[in-house]
Design a protein around this motif. Structure first.
Motif, PDB file in Angstrom:
ATOM      1  N   ALA A 244       0.784  -1.198  -0.014  1.00  0.00           N
ATOM      2  CA  ALA A 244      -0.207   0.058   0.101  1.00  0.00           C
ATOM      3  C   ALA A 244       0.815   1.279   0.011  1.00  0.00           C
ATOM      4  CB  ALA A 244      -0.819  -0.066   1.120  1.00  0.00           C
ATOM      5  N   ALA A 245       1.910   1.335   0.715  1.00  0.00           N
ATOM      6  CA  ALA A 245       2.651   2.498   1.040  1.00  0.00           C
ATOM      7  C   ALA A 245       3.339   2.589  -0.523  1.00  0.00           C
ATOM      8  CB  ALA A 245       3.749   2.378   2.205  1.00  0.00           C
ATOM      9  N   THR A 246       4.153   1.593  -0.862  1.00  0.00           N
ATOM     10  CA  THR A 246       4.776   1.973  -2.093  1.00  0.00           C
ATOM     11  C   THR A 246       3.957   2.155  -3.319  1.00  0.00           C
ATOM     12  OG1 THR A 246       4.907  -0.541  -2.469  1.00  0.00           O
ATOM     13  CG2 THR A 246       6.897   0.556  -1.409  1.00  0.00           C
ATOM     14  N   ALA A 247       2.587   1.670  -3.346  1.00  0.00           N
ATOM     15  CA  ALA A 247       1.960   2.199  -4.478  1.00  0.00           C
ATOM     16  C   ALA A 247       1.670   3.813  -4.225  1.00  0.00           C
ATOM     17  CB  ALA A 247       0.481   1.519  -4.306  1.00  0.00           C
ATOM     18  N   VAL A 248       1.681   4.376  -3.395  1.00  0.00           N
ATOM     19  CA  VAL A 248       1.528   5.859  -3.136  1.00  0.00           C
ATOM     20  C   VAL A 248       2.872   6.538  -3.274  1.00  0.00           C
ATOM     21  CG1 VAL A 248       0.414   7.659  -1.660  1.00  0.00           C
ATOM     22  CG2 VAL A 248      -0.602   5.419  -1.855  1.00  0.00           C
ATOM     23  N   PHE A 249       4.002   6.045  -2.337  1.00  0.00           N
ATOM     24  CA  PHE A 249       5.235   6.744  -2.365  1.00  0.00           C
ATOM     25  C   PHE A 249       6.330   6.193  -3.144  1.00  0.00           C
ATOM     26  CE2 PHE A 249       2.681   7.675   1.360  1.00  0.00           C
ATOM     27  CZ  PHE A 249       2.393   9.061   1.254  1.00  0.00           C
ATOM     28  N   PRO A 250       7.363   6.602  -3.528  1.00  0.00           N
ATOM     29  CA  PRO A 250       8.602   6.211  -4.119  1.00  0.00           C
ATOM     30  C   PRO A 250       9.158   5.116  -2.980  1.00  0.00           C
ATOM     31  CG  PRO A 250       8.630   8.560  -4.405  1.00  0.00           C
ATOM     32  CD  PRO A 250       7.178   8.268  -3.731  1.00  0.00           C
ATOM     33  N   GLU A 251       9.634   4.250  -3.461  1.00  0.00           N
ATOM     34  CA  GLU A 251      10.063   3.030  -2.435  1.00  0.00           C
ATOM     35  C   GLU A 251      11.592   3.392  -2.268  1.00  0.00           C
ATOM     36  OE1 GLU A 251      11.055  -1.799  -2.077  1.00  0.00           O
ATOM     37  OE2 GLU A 251       9.628  -0.992  -3.501  1.00  0.00           O
ATOM     38  N   ARG A 252      12.135   3.282  -1.017  1.00  0.00           N
ATOM     39  CA  ARG A 252      13.735   3.320  -0.801  1.00  0.00           C
ATOM     40  C   ARG A 252      13.885   2.033  -0.019  1.00  0.00           C
ATOM     41  NH1 ARG A 252      17.366   7.523   2.484  1.00  0.00           N
ATOM     42  NH2 ARG A 252      18.968   6.247   3.114  1.00  0.00           N
ATOM     43  N   ARG A 253      14.769   1.283  -0.437  1.00  0.00           N
ATOM     44  CA  ARG A 253      15.269  -0.077   0.151  1.00  0.00           C
ATOM     45  C   ARG A 253      16.497   0.367   0.988  1.00  0.00           C
ATOM     46  NH1 ARG A 253      12.779  -5.187   0.200  1.00  0.00           N
ATOM     47  NH2 ARG A 253      11.248  -5.129  -1.423  1.00  0.00           N
ATOM     48  N   LEU A 254      16.353  -0.387   2.351  1.00  0.00           N
ATOM     49  CA  LEU A 254      17.202   0.131   3.094  1.00  0.00           C
ATOM     50  C   LEU A 254      18.288  -1.250   3.529  1.00  0.00           C
ATOM     51  CD1 LEU A 254      14.591   1.078   6.000  1.00  0.00           C
ATOM     52  CD2 LEU A 254      15.900   2.691   4.684  1.00  0.00           C
ATOM     53  N   THR A 255      19.383  -0.572   4.015  1.00  0.00           N
ATOM     54  CA  THR A 255      20.273  -1.769   4.568  1.00  0.00           C
ATOM     55  C   THR A 255      19.744  -2.110   5.840  1.00  0.00           C
ATOM     56  OG1 THR A 255      21.615  -0.116   5.709  1.00  0.00           O
ATOM     57  CG2 THR A 255      22.093  -0.750   3.275  1.00  0.00           C
ATOM     58  N   ALA A 256      20.064  -3.324   6.449  1.00  0.00           N
ATOM     59  CA  ALA A 256      19.940  -3.796   7.741  1.00  0.00           C
ATOM     60  C   ALA A 256      20.053  -2.687   8.722  1.00  0.00           C
ATOM     61  CB  ALA A 256      20.601  -5.073   8.214  1.00  0.00           C
ATOM     62  N   GLU A 257      21.500  -2.045   8.544  1.00  0.00           N
ATOM     63  CA  GLU A 257      21.873  -0.997   9.603  1.00  0.00           C
ATOM     64  C   GLU A 257      20.930   0.394   9.532  1.00  0.00           C
ATOM     65  OE1 GLU A 257      23.574  -2.461   7.663  1.00  0.00           O
ATOM     66  OE2 GLU A 257      24.961  -3.836   8.455  1.00  0.00           O
ATOM     67  N   GLU A 258      20.492   0.563   8.175  1.00  0.00           N
ATOM     68  CA  GLU A 258      19.633   1.936   8.262  1.00  0.00           C
ATOM     69  C   GLU A 258      18.182   1.388   8.742  1.00  0.00           C
ATOM     70  OE1 GLU A 258      21.042   3.876   3.996  1.00  0.00           O
ATOM     71  OE2 GLU A 258      20.014   2.051   3.822  1.00  0.00           O
ATOM     72  N   ALA A 259      17.454   0.395   8.411  1.00  0.00           N
ATOM     73  CA  ALA A 259      16.497  -0.123   9.119  1.00  0.00           C
ATOM     74  C   ALA A 259      16.430  -0.108  10.725  1.00  0.00           C
ATOM     75  CB  ALA A 259      16.056  -1.621   8.663  1.00  0.00           C
ATOM     76  N   THR A 260      17.462  -0.599  11.242  1.00  0.00           N
ATOM     77  CA  THR A 260      17.568  -0.419  12.599  1.00  0.00           C
ATOM     78  C   THR A 260      17.686   0.843  13.164  1.00  0.00           C
ATOM     79  OG1 THR A 260      18.870  -2.596  12.664  1.00  0.00           O
ATOM     80  CG2 THR A 260      19.290  -1.305  14.610  1.00  0.00           C
ATOM     81  N   ALA A 261      18.427   1.861  12.397  1.00  0.00           N
ATOM     82  CA  ALA A 261      18.627   3.185  12.775  1.00  0.00           C
ATOM     83  C   ALA A 261      17.262   3.899  12.750  1.00  0.00           C
ATOM     84  CB  ALA A 261      19.525   3.839  12.014  1.00  0.00           C
ATOM     85  N   LEU A 262      16.387   3.733  11.757  1.00  0.00           N
ATOM     86  CA  LEU A 262      15.218   4.263  11.607  1.00  0.00           C
ATOM     87  C   LEU A 262      14.472   3.899  12.684  1.00  0.00           C
ATOM     88  CD1 LEU A 262      14.582   4.223   7.785  1.00  0.00           C
ATOM     89  CD2 LEU A 262      15.176   6.252   9.347  1.00  0.00           C
ATOM     90  N   GLY A 263      14.307   2.721  12.899  1.00  0.00           N
ATOM     91  CA  GLY A 263      13.567   1.862  13.941  1.00  0.00           C
ATOM     92  C   GLY A 263      13.964   2.628  15.380  1.00  0.00           C
ATOM     93  N   TYR A 264      15.113   3.083  15.489  1.00  0.00           N
ATOM     94  CA  TYR A 264      15.298   3.809  16.945  1.00  0.00           C
ATOM     95  C   TYR A 264      14.897   5.490  16.668  1.00  0.00           C
ATOM     96  CZ  TYR A 264      17.493  -0.131  18.963  1.00  0.00           C
ATOM     97  OH  TYR A 264      17.477  -1.519  19.745  1.00  0.00           O
ATOM     98  N   GLY A 265      14.225   5.762  15.663  1.00  0.00           N
ATOM     99  CA  GLY A 265      14.060   7.131  15.313  1.00  0.00           C
ATOM    100  C   GLY A 265      15.321   8.044  14.834  1.00  0.00           C
ATOM    101  N   GLN A 266      16.492   7.308  14.402  1.00  0.00           N
ATOM    102  CA  GLN A 266      17.757   8.137  14.273  1.00  0.00           C
ATOM    103  C   GLN A 266      17.474   8.528  12.548  1.00  0.00           C
ATOM    104  OE1 GLN A 266      20.592   5.367  15.082  1.00  0.00           O
ATOM    105  NE2 GLN A 266      20.364   5.435  17.199  1.00  0.00           N
ATOM    106  N   ARG A 267      18.390   9.230  12.181  1.00  0.00           N
ATOM    107  CA  ARG A 267      18.433   9.619  10.718  1.00  0.00           C
ATOM    108  C   ARG A 267      19.456   8.848   9.959  1.00  0.00           C
ATOM    109  NH1 ARG A 267      17.436  16.059  10.187  1.00  0.00           N
ATOM    110  NH2 ARG A 267      15.890  16.313  11.757  1.00  0.00           N
TER     111      ARG A 267
END
Length: 305
Positions: A244-267
């Motif tokens: 649903a989200a990628t139907a509306v917005f461009p997709e960005r594939r994250l690395t595992a490290e980036e996913a963890t950082a975003l999960g903690y609210g980091q940039r």
């Protein structure tokens, strides 16, 4: 159809594309989804009047965080405008206020009046609408006997395609149209204002939403079927949260490290795109909607599971 009862934790977050029947409020549809799924966290992305049918987008669980962004998408409606009568609700469910013969109107005049309702408009919503006035819905104030005058709102009607004009009686004209418009546009108000421009009044006798952003009624199902399909792991009327989200917005594939950082609210590093981007982890899970802020991207909406 069997209904699977499940605890909240057993139901994955997802978006339901529901084909709403006439006679139900949007709240009624949400309540039916809650009953099928045995969950409380269900919402909708944009109200449909009880008279209206068609596409109603629901979010379940963490997908409710997406609804505010889905609801702001452009809409497409099929509608029938009746010229020659006004009603208190600007649709067929309200008491008739005035009747003025439209027998003299030719097709060109009708088409011109509807064309005048396209483009950027300052539109006054129907008094019997969900717009809040000092914290109370306008329709509640009207039903309580109050006189309500709403302020005009900026909307854009991209196009009104006229398909057919008929005369159900000598004094009335029915016009079947397709309306493509921004979110927040009242098709009832288009009927009212076109009728006023013609001097005969107008209201809506039928309304069906056929699209909201990239989603259409072709993907939709009755609410009970869509909710049961979500509980069963997928099927008609169901979109997984990342889809649903990628139907509306461009997709960005994250690395595992980036996913963890975003999960903690980091940039993380900037996306290089304007607006929101759907950030998806290596396993295909939607982690967040992110937006650039200088050289980095920050979490606009997070999706913890």
């Amino acid at each position: 159809m069997s209904r699977r009862r499940a605890a909240d934790a057993d139901v994955p977050p997802g978006v339901l594309l529901v084909d709403k029947p006439g006679g139900l409020t949007s709240h009624d549809v949400v309540a039916r989804a809650r009953r099928v799924l045995s969950v409380r966290r269900v919402g909708h992305a944009g109200t449909l009047d009880p008279m209206a049918t068609g596409l109603l987008v629901l979010g379940v669980g963490a997908a409710t965080r997406l609804l505010g962004h889905l609801g702001s998408s452009d809409k497409v409606y099929e509608a029938t405008v009746r010229l020659g009568q006004t009603t208190v609700t600007d649709d067929r469910e309200g008491e008739v206020l005035t009747t003025t013969s439209a027998a003299h109107l030719d097709d060109d005049a009708v088409r011109a009046a509807l064309a005048g309702q396209t483009g950027p408009l300052q539109q006054v919503p129907s008094a019997v609408s969900a717009v809040k006035v000092d914290g109370r819905r306008s329709y509640d104030r009207v039903r309580a006997g109050e006189e309500v005058v709403l302020e005009p709102r900026p909307v854009t009607v991209h196009r009104i395609d006229v398909h057919r004009l008929t005369r159900p009686t000598p004094d009335l004209v029915d016009v079947e149209v397709t309306v493509a418009c921004t979110a927040g546009t009242y098709v009832r108000a288009i009927a009212r204002d076109a009728g006023a421009a013609l001097g005969v009044g107008g209201h809506l006798t039928a309304l069906r939403r056929t699209a909201s952003g990239p989603f259409t009624t072709a993907q939709a199902a009755p609410v009970e079927e869509a909710a049961a399909a979500l509980a069963a792991g997928g099927g008609p009327g169901v979109l997984a949260l990342p889809d649903a989200a990628t139907a509306v917005f461009p997709e960005r594939r994250l690395t595992a490290e980036e996913a963890t950082a975003l999960g903690y609210g980091q940039r993380v590093a900037a996306t290089g795109r304007a607006g929101l981007t759907a950030a998806v982890d290596p396993g295909g899970r939607l982690v967040a909607l992110v937006e650039d802020a200088g050289s980095t991207a920050r979490v606009a909406v997070g999706f913890p599971w």
